[in-house]
Design a protein around this motif. Structure first.
Motif, PDB file in Angstrom:
ATOM      1  N   PRO A 112       0.827  -1.218   0.000  1.00 56.53           N
ATOM      2  CA  PRO A 112       0.000   0.000   0.000  1.00 56.53           C
ATOM      3  C   PRO A 112       0.856   1.261   0.000  1.00 56.53           C
ATOM      4  CG  PRO A 112      -0.818  -1.589   1.605  1.00 56.53           C
ATOM      5  CD  PRO A 112       0.492  -2.115   1.128  1.00 56.53           C
ATOM      6  N   GLY A 113       0.563   2.165  -0.915  1.00 52.84           N
ATOM      7  CA  GLY A 113       1.259   3.445  -0.972  1.00 52.84           C
ATOM      8  C   GLY A 113       2.629   3.413  -1.614  1.00 52.84           C
ATOM      9  N   CYS A 114       2.976   2.311  -2.259  1.00 50.54           N
ATOM     10  CA  CYS A 114       4.301   2.183  -2.881  1.00 50.54           C
ATOM     11  C   CYS A 114       4.125   1.734  -4.333  1.00 50.54           C
ATOM     12  CB  CYS A 114       5.157   1.187  -2.107  1.00 50.54           C
ATOM     13  SG  CYS A 114       5.376   1.604  -0.363  1.00 50.54           S
ATOM     14  N   PRO A 115       3.755   2.656  -5.249  1.00 46.54           N
ATOM     15  CA  PRO A 115       3.345   2.264  -6.603  1.00 46.54           C
ATOM     16  C   PRO A 115       4.471   2.169  -7.634  1.00 46.54           C
ATOM     17  CG  PRO A 115       2.986   4.605  -6.307  1.00 46.54           C
ATOM     18  CD  PRO A 115       3.556   4.103  -5.001  1.00 46.54           C
ATOM     19  N   ILE A 116       5.723   2.400  -7.234  1.00 43.41           N
ATOM     20  CA  ILE A 116       6.814   2.385  -8.211  1.00 43.41           C
ATOM     21  C   ILE A 116       7.250   0.948  -8.476  1.00 43.41           C
ATOM     22  CG2 ILE A 116       9.150   3.200  -8.728  1.00 43.41           C
ATOM     23  CD1 ILE A 116       8.621   5.579  -6.901  1.00 43.41           C
ATOM     24  N   LYS A 117       7.036   0.481  -9.709  1.00 41.34           N
ATOM     25  CA  LYS A 117       7.420  -0.872 -10.090  1.00 41.34           C
ATOM     26  C   LYS A 117       8.908  -0.929 -10.423  1.00 41.34           C
ATOM     27  CE  LYS A 117       3.031  -2.090 -12.388  1.00 41.34           C
ATOM     28  NZ  LYS A 117       2.429  -2.510 -13.677  1.00 41.34           N
ATOM     29  N   ALA A 118       9.535  -2.060 -10.133  1.00 40.29           N
ATOM     30  CA  ALA A 118      10.951  -2.224 -10.458  1.00 40.29           C
ATOM     31  C   ALA A 118      11.220  -3.637 -10.947  1.00 40.29           C
ATOM     32  CB  ALA A 118      11.828  -1.896  -9.255  1.00 40.29           C
ATOM     33  N   VAL A 134      27.874  -8.174 -15.783  1.00 37.11           N
ATOM     34  CA  VAL A 134      28.549  -7.857 -14.519  1.00 37.11           C
ATOM     35  C   VAL A 134      27.599  -7.920 -13.327  1.00 37.11           C
ATOM     36  CG1 VAL A 134      30.344  -6.464 -15.602  1.00 37.11           C
ATOM     37  CG2 VAL A 134      28.173  -5.388 -14.958  1.00 37.11           C
ATOM     38  N   GLY A 135      26.410  -8.461 -13.517  1.00 43.75           N
ATOM     39  CA  GLY A 135      25.461  -8.557 -12.416  1.00 43.75           C
ATOM     40  C   GLY A 135      24.099  -8.020 -12.806  1.00 43.75           C
ATOM     41  N   TYR A 136      23.274  -7.740 -11.797  1.00 44.68           N
ATOM     42  CA  TYR A 136      21.924  -7.263 -12.065  1.00 44.68           C
ATOM     43  C   TYR A 136      21.889  -5.751 -12.235  1.00 44.68           C
ATOM     44  CZ  TYR A 136      19.887 -11.790 -10.863  1.00 44.68           C
ATOM     45  OH  TYR A 136      19.533 -13.124 -10.847  1.00 44.68           O
ATOM     46  N   GLU A 137      21.031  -5.299 -13.152  1.00 41.33           N
ATOM     47  CA  GLU A 137      20.741  -3.873 -13.301  1.00 41.33           C
ATOM     48  C   GLU A 137      19.275  -3.670 -12.974  1.00 41.33           C
ATOM     49  OE1 GLU A 137      21.065  -0.280 -16.592  1.00 41.33           O
ATOM     50  OE2 GLU A 137      20.608  -2.316 -17.273  1.00 41.33           O
ATOM     51  N   GLY A 138      19.003  -2.755 -12.074  1.00 40.83           N
ATOM     52  CA  GLY A 138      17.631  -2.506 -11.682  1.00 40.83           C
ATOM     53  C   GLY A 138      17.053  -1.304 -12.391  1.00 40.83           C
ATOM     54  N   ILE A 139      15.825  -1.426 -12.869  1.00 37.85           N
ATOM     55  CA  ILE A 139      15.141  -0.337 -13.562  1.00 37.85           C
ATOM     56  C   ILE A 139      13.786  -0.135 -12.892  1.00 37.85           C
ATOM     57  CG2 ILE A 139      14.198   0.455 -15.769  1.00 37.85           C
ATOM     58  CD1 ILE A 139      16.182  -1.444 -17.145  1.00 37.85           C
ATOM     59  N   TYR A 140      13.459   1.116 -12.565  1.00 39.10           N
ATOM     60  CA  TYR A 140      12.161   1.386 -11.959  1.00 39.10           C
ATOM     61  C   TYR A 140      11.270   2.164 -12.927  1.00 39.10           C
ATOM     62  CZ  TYR A 140      13.732   6.162 -10.708  1.00 39.10           C
ATOM     63  OH  TYR A 140      14.192   7.450 -10.741  1.00 39.10           O
ATOM     64  N   HIS A 141       9.963   1.970 -12.748  1.00 41.40           N
ATOM     65  CA  HIS A 141       8.959   2.532 -13.649  1.00 41.40           C
ATOM     66  C   HIS A 141       7.933   3.299 -12.830  1.00 41.40           C
ATOM     67  CE1 HIS A 141      10.241  -0.317 -16.941  1.00 41.40           C
ATOM     68  NE2 HIS A 141      10.668  -0.951 -15.866  1.00 41.40           N
ATOM     69  N   GLU A 182      11.145   7.690  -5.381  1.00 45.08           N
ATOM     70  CA  GLU A 182      12.271   7.597  -6.312  1.00 45.08           C
ATOM     71  C   GLU A 182      13.599   7.612  -5.562  1.00 45.08           C
ATOM     72  OE1 GLU A 182      12.381   9.303 -10.413  1.00 45.08           O
ATOM     73  OE2 GLU A 182      10.808  10.600  -9.581  1.00 45.08           O
ATOM     74  N   GLN A 183      13.659   8.362  -4.454  1.00 47.90           N
ATOM     75  CA  GLN A 183      14.906   8.425  -3.684  1.00 47.90           C
ATOM     76  C   GLN A 183      15.331   7.055  -3.200  1.00 47.90           C
ATOM     77  OE1 GLN A 183      12.206  10.418  -3.211  1.00 47.90           O
ATOM     78  NE2 GLN A 183      12.793  12.427  -2.377  1.00 47.90           N
ATOM     79  N   ASP A 184      14.363   6.256  -2.736  1.00 50.57           N
ATOM     80  CA  ASP A 184      14.689   4.915  -2.257  1.00 50.57           C
ATOM     81  C   ASP A 184      15.143   4.014  -3.405  1.00 50.57           C
ATOM     82  OD1 ASP A 184      14.059   5.670   0.278  1.00 50.57           O
ATOM     83  OD2 ASP A 184      12.134   4.638   0.366  1.00 50.57           O
ATOM     84  N   ALA A 185      14.488   4.125  -4.556  1.00 54.60           N
ATOM     85  CA  ALA A 185      14.873   3.319  -5.721  1.00 54.60           C
ATOM     86  C   ALA A 185      16.290   3.666  -6.165  1.00 54.60           C
ATOM     87  CB  ALA A 185      13.877   3.531  -6.856  1.00 54.60           C
ATOM     88  N   LEU A 186      16.593   4.941  -6.219  1.00 58.20           N
ATOM     89  CA  LEU A 186      17.926   5.378  -6.631  1.00 58.20           C
ATOM     90  C   LEU A 186      18.982   4.940  -5.624  1.00 58.20           C
ATOM     91  CD1 LEU A 186      16.980   8.962  -7.858  1.00 58.20           C
ATOM     92  CD2 LEU A 186      17.787   7.087  -9.313  1.00 58.20           C
ATOM     93  N   ALA A 187      18.649   5.013  -4.334  1.00 59.19           N
ATOM     94  CA  ALA A 187      19.612   4.629  -3.297  1.00 59.19           C
ATOM     95  C   ALA A 187      19.971   3.161  -3.385  1.00 59.19           C
ATOM     96  CB  ALA A 187      19.053   4.958  -1.912  1.00 59.19           C
ATOM     97  N   GLU A 188      19.040   2.335  -3.853  1.00 55.99           N
ATOM     98  CA  GLU A 188      19.305   0.910  -3.965  1.00 55.99           C
ATOM     99  C   GLU A 188      19.882   0.519  -5.321  1.00 55.99           C
ATOM    100  OE1 GLU A 188      16.453  -1.835  -2.487  1.00 55.99           O
ATOM    101  OE2 GLU A 188      15.889  -0.576  -0.778  1.00 55.99           O
ATOM    102  N   GLY A 189      20.277   1.538  -6.105  1.00 55.61           N
ATOM    103  CA  GLY A 189      20.994   1.273  -7.349  1.00 55.61           C
ATOM    104  C   GLY A 189      20.130   1.089  -8.576  1.00 55.61           C
ATOM    105  N   PHE A 190      18.846   1.407  -8.494  1.00 61.84           N
ATOM    106  CA  PHE A 190      17.962   1.307  -9.652  1.00 61.84           C
ATOM    107  C   PHE A 190      18.003   2.607 -10.448  1.00 61.84           C
ATOM    108  CE2 PHE A 190      16.606  -2.106  -7.048  1.00 61.84           C
ATOM    109  CZ  PHE A 190      15.902  -3.020  -7.828  1.00 61.84           C
ATOM    110  N   ARG A 191      17.804   2.511 -11.735  1.00 64.19           N
ATOM    111  CA  ARG A 191      17.721   3.692 -12.584  1.00 64.19           C
ATOM    112  C   ARG A 191      16.326   3.816 -13.167  1.00 64.19           C
ATOM    113  NH1 ARG A 191      17.280   2.695 -17.895  1.00 64.19           N
ATOM    114  NH2 ARG A 191      18.167   0.795 -18.815  1.00 64.19           N
ATOM    115  N   LYS A 192      15.951   5.033 -13.538  1.00 65.71           N
ATOM    116  CA  LYS A 192      14.631   5.276 -14.094  1.00 65.71           C
ATOM    117  C   LYS A 192      14.536   4.707 -15.509  1.00 65.71           C
ATOM    118  CE  LYS A 192      12.954   9.381 -13.430  1.00 65.71           C
ATOM    119  NZ  LYS A 192      12.678  10.837 -13.572  1.00 65.71           N
ATOM    120  N   ALA A 193      13.362   4.145 -15.848  1.00 66.56           N
ATOM    121  CA  ALA A 193      13.134   3.610 -17.192  1.00 66.56           C
ATOM    122  C   ALA A 193      13.233   4.718 -18.223  1.00 66.56           C
ATOM    123  CB  ALA A 193      11.765   2.940 -17.254  1.00 66.56           C
TER     124      ALA A 193
END
Length: 242
Positions: free
Chosen positions: A187-193, A200-207, A227-238
């Motif tokens: 609930p309240g966390c609508p950013i998909k990743a 070289v490993g996993y790349e995370g992308i958030y939408h 978005e701050q939390d997604a970026l802090a965990e190494g994900f980039r924006k789609a």
């Protein structure tokens, strides 16, 4: 007059005491606009899944957040600011307590089995609380879970599975349940990743919901509230996000 001045100086220099409290995660509080992450502990991520004592999947990240919120209730909380969070730049590190209670929230979460100690920042302070929770099968320890840092790094194959419900010989089946490719939205966390395996490993992308790819992404491995939390965990924006 001197007593009044002393009280004002203490209020300015002392730990923060706030009336407006929002529990955003199992180890994260927002007090009057400042976000604090509880020092030395690690609670399940808001989108993390665990197994209960019967082997069924449950949304432990949401449940732990709600447990902490219920424990605080309407009581005042005081946080001792320990400085900026080295990973989540928009957060501060803190040791927090309910007013007039000797046990800190950091200690309470570990003792009740809703969080684990996080070394090296814990410096051994919560070892006894964690051992007691584990031996008495409190909270998360009744079932089976992966350490939150393993979920953040999506270490599916190498994650240490802990808890009384982690049955030997069923590790692969358990990992499939804990590291899902179709995690439900908290609930309240609508950013998909989504995670993509690179050389070289996993790349995370958030939408974000406004992204053109948002509706096309039918299954999400991770969810974020900001978005701050997604970026802090190494994900980039789609790239479809404008």
């Amino acid at each position: 007059m001197r007593a009044l001045i002393a009280t004002l100086l203490w209020a300015i220099a002392g730990p923060s005491l706030a009336a407006e409290i929002v529990v955003t995660n199992g180890d994260t509080l927002q007090l009057d606009g400042t976000i604090y992450r509880l020092e030395g502990i690690d609670a399940p991520e808001i989108d993390q899944m665990c197994l209960d004592q019967t082997g069924d999947v449950w949304s432990c990240g949401v449940a732990v957040r709600d447990r902490l919120s219920a424990h605080i209730g309407s009581r005042a909380v005081r946080c001792e600011d320990k400085g900026p969070d080295p990973i989540y730049k928009h957060r501060r590190i803190a040791v927090c307590s309910i007013e007039n209670e000797a046990t800190t929230l950091n200690e309470w979460l570990v003792r009740e089995g809703w969080a684990i100690k996080f070394e090296p920042s814990a410096k051994g302070r919560y070892s006894a609380d964690e051992a007691d929770a584990r031996e008495n099968s409190r909270g998360l320890w009744k079932g089976c879970f992966a350490e939150p840092r393993e979920l953040r790094g999506w270490n599916r194959n190498g994650a240490r599975l802990v808890g009384g419900g982690c049955h030997a010989g069923h590790e692969n089946r358990i990992r499939d349940k804990l590291f899902r490719v179709d995690t439900p939205m908290p609930p309240g966390c609508p950013i998909k990743a989504k995670l993509a395996l690179r050389a070289v490993g996993y790349e995370g992308i958030y939408h974000l919901p406004r992204c053109g790819s948002y509706q096309r992404l039918k299954r999400a491995q991770r969810w974020f509230c900001s978005e701050q939390d997604a970026l802090a965990e190494g994900f980039r924006k789609a790239l479809t996000c404008r």
